[in-house]
Design a protein around this motif. Structure first.
Motif, mmCIF file in Angstrom:
data_model
loop_
_atom_site.group_PDB
_atom_site.id
_atom_site.type_symbol
_atom_site.label_atom_id
_atom_site.label_comp_id
_atom_site.label_asym_id
_atom_site.label_seq_id
_atom_site.Cartn_x
_atom_site.Cartn_y
_atom_site.Cartn_z
ATOM 1 N N SER A 81 -5.444 -4.547 4.309
ATOM 2 C CA SER A 81 -6.517 -4.800 3.361
ATOM 3 C C SER A 81 -6.367 -6.210 2.793
ATOM 4 C CB SER A 81 -6.481 -3.783 2.221
ATOM 5 O OG SER A 81 -7.459 -4.095 1.249
ATOM 6 N N ARG A 105 -8.087 -6.772 -0.058
ATOM 7 C CA ARG A 105 -8.555 -6.549 -1.424
ATOM 8 C C ARG A 105 -7.410 -6.096 -2.332
ATOM 9 N NH1 ARG A 105 -14.066 -6.400 -1.089
ATOM 10 N NH2 ARG A 105 -14.944 -5.894 0.960
ATOM 11 N N GLU A 106 -7.447 -6.494 -3.576
ATOM 12 C CA GLU A 106 -6.409 -6.078 -4.513
ATOM 13 C C GLU A 106 -6.346 -4.574 -4.650
ATOM 14 O OE1 GLU A 106 -6.987 -9.686 -7.700
ATOM 15 O OE2 GLU A 106 -5.723 -7.993 -8.276
ATOM 16 N N ASN A 107 -7.491 -3.907 -4.637
ATOM 17 C CA ASN A 107 -7.496 -2.452 -4.824
ATOM 18 C C ASN A 107 -7.030 -1.707 -3.582
ATOM 19 O OD1 ASN A 107 -9.716 -2.612 -3.168
ATOM 20 N ND2 ASN A 107 -11.198 -2.044 -4.725
ATOM 21 N N ASP A 112 0.859 -1.184 0.000
ATOM 22 C CA ASP A 112 0.000 0.000 0.000
ATOM 23 C C ASP A 112 0.901 1.241 0.000
ATOM 24 O OD1 ASP A 112 -1.776 2.081 0.668
ATOM 25 O OD2 ASP A 112 -2.953 0.776 1.983
ATOM 26 N N TYR A 148 -4.017 -2.096 -2.622
ATOM 27 C CA TYR A 148 -2.570 -2.069 -2.832
ATOM 28 C C TYR A 148 -2.229 -1.340 -4.128
ATOM 29 C CZ TYR A 148 -2.651 -5.395 0.944
ATOM 30 O OH TYR A 148 -2.866 -5.981 2.167
ATOM 31 N N ASP A 149 -1.081 -0.660 -4.092
ATOM 32 C CA ASP A 149 -0.690 0.179 -5.215
ATOM 33 C C ASP A 149 0.548 -0.327 -5.944
ATOM 34 O OD1 ASP A 149 -1.539 2.182 -2.694
ATOM 35 O OD2 ASP A 149 -2.566 2.567 -4.599
ATOM 36 N N TRP A 164 3.045 -3.649 -6.935
ATOM 37 C CA TRP A 164 3.025 -5.100 -7.087
ATOM 38 C C TRP A 164 4.383 -5.588 -7.591
ATOM 39 C CZ3 TRP A 164 -1.252 -8.141 -5.957
ATOM 40 C CH2 TRP A 164 -2.420 -7.437 -5.639
#
Length: 129
Positions: free
Chosen positions: A110, A112-114, A99, A116-117, A119
């Protein structure tokens, strides 16, 4: 430039163990949650584990609970995933995520995939039966 680099994947027999590492560079994530996701062939990417910046709070997918352990070393800007009692259904590409935000709460994460920013490029884990 922020980079997340996973390592530690490979081929292992069912019942075996692997330890994945994700080393971050370009900025510190010492106040940011981090997580692990995976994507099996022909399937969507799914949540595996998450950890708050302090390490005090963690979450796991039901499919890995009791077998996988997420941890982090903020001094090394690194997050780990210890995987024990591996099963063939754990075969997937494993991705580390971070994140971009810093949180005052030491317990936030979190699943959820969204959430995190950043990868990583992924590391292959193959479990043979």
């Amino acid at each position: 430039q922020v980079q997340l680099v996973e390592s530690g994947g490979g081929l292992v027999q069912a019942g075996g163990s692997l330890r994945l590492s994700c080393a971050a560079s370009g900025r510190t994530f010492s106040r940011s949650p981090m997580g692990w996701f995976r994507q099996a062939p022909g399937k969507e990417r799914e949540f595996v584990a998450a950890i708050s910046w302090s390490g005090s709070n963690t979450a796991y997918a039901d499919s890995v609970k009791g077998r996988f352990t997420i941890s982090r070393d903020n001094a090394k800007n690194t997050v780990y995933l210890q995987m024990n009692s591996l099963k063939p259904e754990d075969t997937a590409v494993y991705y580390c995520a971070a994140d971009r935000r810093a949180y005052p709460s030491s317990s936030y994460y979190s699943i959820r995939e969204n959430g995190y920013d950043y990868w990583g490029q992924g590391t292959q884990v193959t479990v043979s039966s």
